[in-house]
Every structure is written in structure tokens, then in C-alpha cells.
Design a protein around this motif. Structure first.
Motif, PDB file in Angstrom:
ATOM      1  N   ALA A 180       0.842  -1.201   0.000  1.00 52.47           N
ATOM      2  CA  ALA A 180       0.000   0.000   0.000  1.00 52.47           C
ATOM      3  C   ALA A 180       0.874   1.246   0.000  1.00 52.47           C
ATOM      4  O   ALA A 180       0.484   2.289  -0.524  1.00 52.47           O
ATOM      5  CB  ALA A 180      -0.928  -0.001   1.209  1.00 52.47           C
ATOM      6  N   THR A 181       2.045   1.145   0.581  1.00 54.51           N
ATOM      7  CA  THR A 181       2.976   2.288   0.559  1.00 54.51           C
ATOM      8  C   THR A 181       3.279   2.662  -0.890  1.00 54.51           C
ATOM      9  O   THR A 181       3.235   3.849  -1.263  1.00 54.51           O
ATOM     10  CB  THR A 181       4.273   1.923   1.320  1.00 54.51           C
ATOM     11  OG1 THR A 181       3.932   1.664   2.679  1.00 54.51           O
ATOM     12  CG2 THR A 181       5.305   3.038   1.249  1.00 54.51           C
ATOM     13  N   GLU A 182       3.569   1.659  -1.700  1.00 54.19           N
ATOM     14  CA  GLU A 182       3.831   1.943  -3.123  1.00 54.19           C
ATOM     15  C   GLU A 182       2.572   2.499  -3.796  1.00 54.19           C
ATOM     16  O   GLU A 182       2.653   3.440  -4.596  1.00 54.19           O
ATOM     17  CB  GLU A 182       4.297   0.674  -3.842  1.00 54.19           C
ATOM     18  CG  GLU A 182       4.652   0.944  -5.294  1.00 54.19           C
ATOM     19  CD  GLU A 182       4.823  -0.321  -6.132  1.00 54.19           C
ATOM     20  OE1 GLU A 182       5.363  -1.319  -5.619  1.00 54.19           O
ATOM     21  OE2 GLU A 182       4.394  -0.304  -7.304  1.00 54.19           O
TER      22      GLU A 182
ATOM     23  N   VAL B 288      -8.446   7.327  -1.897  1.00 52.82           N
ATOM     24  CA  VAL B 288      -8.708   6.888  -0.535  1.00 52.82           C
ATOM     25  C   VAL B 288      -7.807   5.703  -0.198  1.00 52.82           C
ATOM     26  O   VAL B 288      -7.710   4.740  -0.966  1.00 52.82           O
ATOM     27  CB  VAL B 288     -10.217   6.576  -0.321  1.00 52.82           C
ATOM     28  CG1 VAL B 288     -10.734   5.497  -1.239  1.00 52.82           C
ATOM     29  CG2 VAL B 288     -10.506   6.206   1.125  1.00 52.82           C
ATOM     30  N   ASP B 289      -7.118   5.827   0.944  1.00 52.21           N
ATOM     31  CA  ASP B 289      -6.289   4.730   1.428  1.00 52.21           C
ATOM     32  C   ASP B 289      -7.182   3.855   2.303  1.00 52.21           C
ATOM     33  O   ASP B 289      -7.496   4.206   3.440  1.00 52.21           O
ATOM     34  CB  ASP B 289      -5.106   5.299   2.219  1.00 52.21           C
ATOM     35  CG  ASP B 289      -4.234   4.202   2.813  1.00 52.21           C
ATOM     36  OD1 ASP B 289      -4.564   3.011   2.635  1.00 52.21           O
ATOM     37  OD2 ASP B 289      -3.217   4.532   3.462  1.00 52.21           O
ATOM     38  N   ALA B 290      -7.580   2.717   1.734  1.00 48.11           N
ATOM     39  CA  ALA B 290      -8.525   1.827   2.432  1.00 48.11           C
ATOM     40  C   ALA B 290      -7.804   0.671   3.128  1.00 48.11           C
ATOM     41  O   ALA B 290      -8.433  -0.310   3.518  1.00 48.11           O
ATOM     42  CB  ALA B 290      -9.546   1.282   1.436  1.00 48.11           C
TER      43      ALA B 290
ATOM     44  N   GLY C 196      -4.780  -0.547  -1.195  1.00 47.50           N
ATOM     45  CA  GLY C 196      -4.951  -1.625  -0.213  1.00 47.50           C
ATOM     46  C   GLY C 196      -3.709  -2.498  -0.158  1.00 47.50           C
ATOM     47  O   GLY C 196      -2.839  -2.418  -1.027  1.00 47.50           O
ATOM     48  N   SER C 197      -3.661  -3.351   0.872  1.00 48.75           N
ATOM     49  CA  SER C 197      -2.493  -4.201   1.097  1.00 48.75           C
ATOM     50  C   SER C 197      -2.932  -5.547   1.656  1.00 48.75           C
ATOM     51  O   SER C 197      -3.679  -5.600   2.638  1.00 48.75           O
ATOM     52  CB  SER C 197      -1.562  -3.511   2.089  1.00 48.75           C
ATOM     53  OG  SER C 197      -0.389  -4.255   2.257  1.00 48.75           O
ATOM     54  N   ALA C 198      -2.437  -6.641   1.036  1.00 53.91           N
ATOM     55  CA  ALA C 198      -2.908  -7.984   1.401  1.00 53.91           C
ATOM     56  C   ALA C 198      -2.638  -8.341   2.863  1.00 53.91           C
ATOM     57  O   ALA C 198      -3.467  -8.993   3.509  1.00 53.91           O
ATOM     58  CB  ALA C 198      -2.246  -9.018   0.489  1.00 53.91           C
ATOM     59  N   HIS C 199      -1.488  -7.909   3.397  1.00 60.94           N
ATOM     60  CA  HIS C 199      -1.107  -8.432   4.716  1.00 60.94           C
ATOM     61  C   HIS C 199      -1.934  -7.861   5.863  1.00 60.94           C
ATOM     62  O   HIS C 199      -1.807  -8.301   7.006  1.00 60.94           O
ATOM     63  CB  HIS C 199       0.398  -8.258   4.961  1.00 60.94           C
ATOM     64  CG  HIS C 199       0.853  -6.885   5.323  1.00 60.94           C
ATOM     65  ND1 HIS C 199       1.153  -6.523   6.606  1.00 60.94           N
ATOM     66  CD2 HIS C 199       1.089  -5.792   4.559  1.00 60.94           C
ATOM     67  CE1 HIS C 199       1.571  -5.260   6.614  1.00 60.94           C
ATOM     68  NE2 HIS C 199       1.540  -4.792   5.389  1.00 60.94           N
ATOM     69  N   LYS C 200      -2.800  -6.881   5.553  1.00 59.90           N
ATOM     70  CA  LYS C 200      -3.661  -6.349   6.610  1.00 59.90           C
ATOM     71  C   LYS C 200      -4.961  -7.141   6.718  1.00 59.90           C
ATOM     72  O   LYS C 200      -5.754  -6.910   7.627  1.00 59.90           O
ATOM     73  CB  LYS C 200      -3.992  -4.882   6.335  1.00 59.90           C
ATOM     74  CG  LYS C 200      -2.785  -3.974   6.191  1.00 59.90           C
ATOM     75  CD  LYS C 200      -2.029  -3.776   7.478  1.00 59.90           C
ATOM     76  CE  LYS C 200      -0.957  -2.706   7.281  1.00 59.90           C
ATOM     77  NZ  LYS C 200      -0.160  -2.498   8.482  1.00 59.90           N
ATOM     78  N   PHE C 201      -5.229  -8.031   5.748  1.00 59.89           N
ATOM     79  CA  PHE C 201      -6.451  -8.834   5.868  1.00 59.89           C
ATOM     80  C   PHE C 201      -6.179 -10.309   5.545  1.00 59.89           C
ATOM     81  O   PHE C 201      -6.830 -10.929   4.729  1.00 59.89           O
ATOM     82  CB  PHE C 201      -7.633  -8.245   5.068  1.00 59.89           C
ATOM     83  CG  PHE C 201      -7.397  -7.980   3.596  1.00 59.89           C
ATOM     84  CD1 PHE C 201      -7.844  -8.869   2.638  1.00 59.89           C
ATOM     85  CD2 PHE C 201      -6.744  -6.833   3.181  1.00 59.89           C
ATOM     86  CE1 PHE C 201      -7.637  -8.628   1.288  1.00 59.89           C
ATOM     87  CE2 PHE C 201      -6.539  -6.567   1.831  1.00 59.89           C
ATOM     88  CZ  PHE C 201      -6.987  -7.481   0.888  1.00 59.89           C
TER      89      PHE C 201
HETATM   90  C1  LIG Z   1      -3.537   3.043   6.615  1.00 67.26           C
HETATM   91  C2  LIG Z   1      -2.304   2.402   6.060  1.00 67.26           C
HETATM   92  N1  LIG Z   1      -1.880   2.751   4.841  1.00 67.26           N
HETATM   93  C3  LIG Z   1      -0.795   2.200   4.285  1.00 67.26           C
HETATM   94  C4  LIG Z   1      -0.053   1.268   4.965  1.00 67.26           C
HETATM   95  C5  LIG Z   1       1.153   0.698   4.316  1.00 67.26           C
HETATM   96  O1  LIG Z   1       0.933  -0.630   3.969  1.00 67.26           O
HETATM   97  P1  LIG Z   1       2.117  -1.577   3.467  1.00 67.26           P
HETATM   98  O2  LIG Z   1       2.619  -2.279   4.687  1.00 67.26           O
HETATM   99  O3  LIG Z   1       1.483  -2.502   2.480  1.00 67.26           O
HETATM  100  O4  LIG Z   1       3.138  -0.714   2.837  1.00 67.26           O
HETATM  101  C6  LIG Z   1      -0.438   0.885   6.252  1.00 67.26           C
HETATM  102  C7  LIG Z   1       0.359  -0.075   7.027  1.00 67.26           C
HETATM  103  O5  LIG Z   1       0.471   0.028   8.234  1.00 67.26           O
HETATM  104  C8  LIG Z   1      -1.608   1.460   6.809  1.00 67.26           C
HETATM  105  O6  LIG Z   1      -2.029   1.136   8.022  1.00 67.26           O
END
Ligand SMILES: Cc1ncc(COP(=O)(O)O)c(C=O)c1O
Length: 384
Positions: A73-75, A177-179, A200-205
Motif C-alpha cells: 500500500a505504501t507503493e 482513498v487509502d482503504a 490496499g495491502s494484502a497483509h492487513k487482511f
Molecule cells: C492506513 C495504512 N496505509 C498504508 C499502509 C502501508 O501498507 P504496506 O505495509 O502494504 O506498505 C499501512 C500499514 O500500516 C496502513 O495502516
């Protein structure tokens, strides 16, 4: 992992769902083709990737060809901001965001202002809530993007992204929107919130680390952040992480499935924890507005403690949580999110975040409640 360990840090990352592991293991073993290759093994990998794309699209209310896989999600957030504000030859434009964004928006926004982009950071109230009218009032004729977090990772506060997106759409300004924290915890529909882009990012779900996505609405021009190949319809160069994308796709399916029931269960656990803390530990305050937050998150200020010391003490007892401060350049910096809520550095440093998820049950919450009063008392004695 130690069977006794209680993991209450699901906003940091989550354990992989067994179905995700099985799907990824199969792909890692059997589907090693490059999805860009024209032969049969390439086609097999391509088919896996496209099925994963459909699953992610269904999760967020976008079309499958609007999903761009990324490494995180950072990228995705970096890509969204740079694409909206650095593309084109015109003068630097204007970004509207908030004071409680994730660092993956805060830091690119700071970099953009160094190169001349005007950045407006709309303030939140004492509970971390943004007033959509204040966001709308910040829009100018030069605004090229509104970027707002759906739900905050530290306190769990959920923003009124539907109203914010509707206002931006009325003014013809794209809404990103950062979901990342919302997915799998609350319903997420990119259409309903008028999102032009969604991260979005897979490792959060319960998916794997190292794979995320940026959903980009048809008609929004995306300038690649990672260049060097025709992959992802020329929107993100580099051979795709096929097994990671497959894991993300399965996690996306699981996130949609039974969401309401799961959210209720998390909320029950979170409320049980907060009720127990209030009953047994004096001088506590919640940073989480329980009626407007993710169901799984509880940020608590244990007045007079050093949160990082309490986190260590809990760790020694087998409980994993996070503190409201981060170690930066060798010193403990209070969180910018808690500071934006008006907390003093001491109050922010006294904060611990609990976040529940897959595998957490009532017995685990009760075990934490059993040890917490003793640990808080001990940390308070040491801190004073
Ligand atoms: C709201 C939010 N956005 C982005 C990120 C970044 O996600 P990633 O770990 O995939 O870079 C995080 C991770 O903590 C997050 O909580």
C-alpha cells in the motif's frame, strides 16, 4: 509460533489464512511461468493473475482492468500522489489531505511540497474525525487530488469518505482513498465513495506481505511510479508477484465473505477489552471513538505510563500489542496522529494500541485483562 502468545496487533499485520497459504503454495510449486510469456506456462500464470485481479476488483467495487498490483500500500499511495501531482507540464498544483494520514501519504506529501506543490492538511477534531465540509472548503481551482484515509491505523477512527468523495466529485477533483485498514473490517465500495483511486495491502487482511494494489478508475490517467516494462497495462513495470497476487485474491474473497458477522465478533471482543480495562485499571482514556471506528481497534492511554515500556512488559507475558510512539533517530517520538487529536507528548507516549483479528477469542481477551492491571501498576511505579 509459541502457542501461548496472544496476538493483538492485527493492524500491524495479520496471520495468513490457511486457504491463502494453500493457494499460494500451489502456485509457488506449480505455476512458475512468467505471465508475460506467450507459451502455455506463461498463459497459466496469466490466468492465475487475472483471476486474482477479478477477486480484488470485487472486494473494492472497481472493474478488474482497473486494478494495478503493487508491492505494498505504501507503493500504491506513493504512486497515487505522484501521478496526480507530478504528471503534466503545468505549474505545481494543490493536494488536500489530513493531519492523521499514514506515513505513506505524509512523507510523499512532504516531498511534493518541497518541489512546489501546495499541500493543505485539514485538521481533525479531538476524536480524529474530519468534517467533510472542512475538506470541501479546502478545495481550490488548482486542487488536483484529495487524499484521505478511510480508517486510521492507530485509533481506528473511520472518516465519512462517502461525503468527502461526493464533494470532490461535484468539484471535479479526483479522490484517492487509502482503504488499507478498512478492508476486511468494514464494507468498502469504491463507487459509493466516488473514489478515483483506492489503495490496499494484502497483509492487513490475512494475505501475504509484499503485495498490494492501487485501483484506478477508468479515465484517470496513471503515470507509472515503477517503470521498466509493459506489465499491468504499462501502469507498473516489473514481473508480477503471481503467488502474492493469488494470495491477495483469496484473502479478498475471504474478506468479503461473512464480513458483517466477523465485524460484530471483533466489536464484541474490543468492547469486552475496553469494559474490562475501565473496570480494573484507573486513569485510562480511549483514543478510539467507539461509535465511529473500526470494530477491531482500541487505542488506550494509560495515564502516567511509558507506553513502550508497557508494550515490552506485555511482550514478556506473551502479549503482542503496539505503542502510540515510534522510535525515530534514537528518541521516542509521539505519534503525529495522537498529537493531531490534541494529546500532549506525554499522553501520546502513554498510549497502547490493541487490535483484534483472526484467531482472537474471549478467553484471550480475559487473559490480557488478568495481567494488565498488575503490569500497568508496575510500569507506573517505574515511570514515576
Ligand atoms: C492506513 C495504512 N496505509 C498504508 C499502509 C502501508 O501498507 P504496506 O505495509 O502494504 O506498505 C499501512 C500499514 O500500516 C496502513 O495502516
Amino acid at each position: 509460533m509459541d502457542a501461548e502468545r496472544l496476538y493483538l496487533d492485527h493492524n500491524a499485520t495479520t496471520p495468513l489464512h490457511p486457504e491463502v497459504v494453500d493457494a499460494m503454495a500451489r502456485v509457488l510449486r506449480e505455476v512458475y511461468g512468467n505471465p508475460s510469456s506467450s507459451h502455455a506456462l506463461g498463459a497459466a500464470a496469466r490466468a492465475e493473475l487475472e483471476q486474482a485481479r477479478e477477486r480484488v476488483a470485487a472486494l473494492v467495487g472497481f472493474r478488474d482492468d482497473e486494478i494495478v498490483f503493487t508491492a505494498s500500500a505504501t507503493e500504491a499511495n506513493n504512486t497515487a500522489l505522484a501521478s496526480a501531482l507530478l504528471a503534466g507540464d503545468g505549474p505545481p498544483g494543490h493536494l488536500v489531505t489530513s493531519t492523521i494520514e499514514h506515513p505513506s501519504v505524509v512523507e510523499p506529501a512532504a516531498r511534493l511540497s518541497e518541489v512546489g506543490v501546495k499541500v493543505t492538511r485539514v485538521e481533525v477534531d479531538a476524536e480524529g474525525r474530519l468534517d467533510p465540509a472542512a475538506v470541501a472548503a479546502a478545495l481550490t481551482a488548482d486542487t488536483q487530488l484529495v487524499s484521505i484515509l478511510w480508517a486510521n491505523n492507530e485509533t481506528g477512527v473511520v472518516q465519512d469518505v462517502a461525503a468527502i468523495g461526493a464533494d470532490a466529485a461535484t468539484r471535479g477533483v479526483p479522490f484517492h482513498v487509502d482503504a488499507t485498514q478498512a478492508l476486511g473490517k468494514v464494507p468498502v465500495d469504491g463507487s459509493a465513495v466516488h473514489a478515483a483511486m483506492l489503495s490496499g495491502s494484502a497483509h492487513k487482511f490475512n494475505g501475504p506481505k509484499g503485495v498490494g494494489f492501487l485501483a484506478v478508475r477508468d479515465g484517470i490517467e496513471l503515470t507509472p511510479w515503477v517503470r521498466g516494462g509493459p506489465q499491468e497495462r504499462r501502469r507498473r513495470g516489473g514481473t508480477e508477484n503471481v503467488a502474492g497476487a493469488v494470495g491477495l485474491g483469496v484473502a479478498a474473497d475471504l474478506a468479503v465473505c461473512g464480513l458483517e458477522e466477523r465485524a460484530k465478533r471483533y466489536e464484541g471482543l474490543r468492547d469486552r477489552l475496553w469494559a474490562g480495562i475501565q473496570a480494573t485499571v484507573p486513569d485510562v482514556r480511549s483514543n478510539t471513538p467507539l461509535d465511529a471506528a473500526l470494530p477491531n481497534t482500541l487505542s488506550v492511554e494509560f495515564r502516567g505510563t511509558a507506553g513502550d515500556v508497557l508494550v515490552e512488559a506485555l511482550d514478556l507475558e506473551g502479549v503482542c500489542v503496539s505503542s502510540g510512539a515510534a522510535c525515530a533517530s534514537g528518541s521516542i517520538e509521539p505519534s503525529h496522529v495522537l498529537s493531531a487529536l490534541g494529546r500532549t507528548p506525554e499522553e501520546a507516549r502513554a498510549t497502547v494500541r490493541f487490535s483484534v483479528g483472526l484467531g482472537v477469542d474471549e478467553a484471550q481477551i480475559d487473559r490480557v485483562l488478568e495481567i494488565l492491571p498488575r503490569l500497568v501498576a508496575r510500569v507506573r511505579r517505574v515511570s514515576s
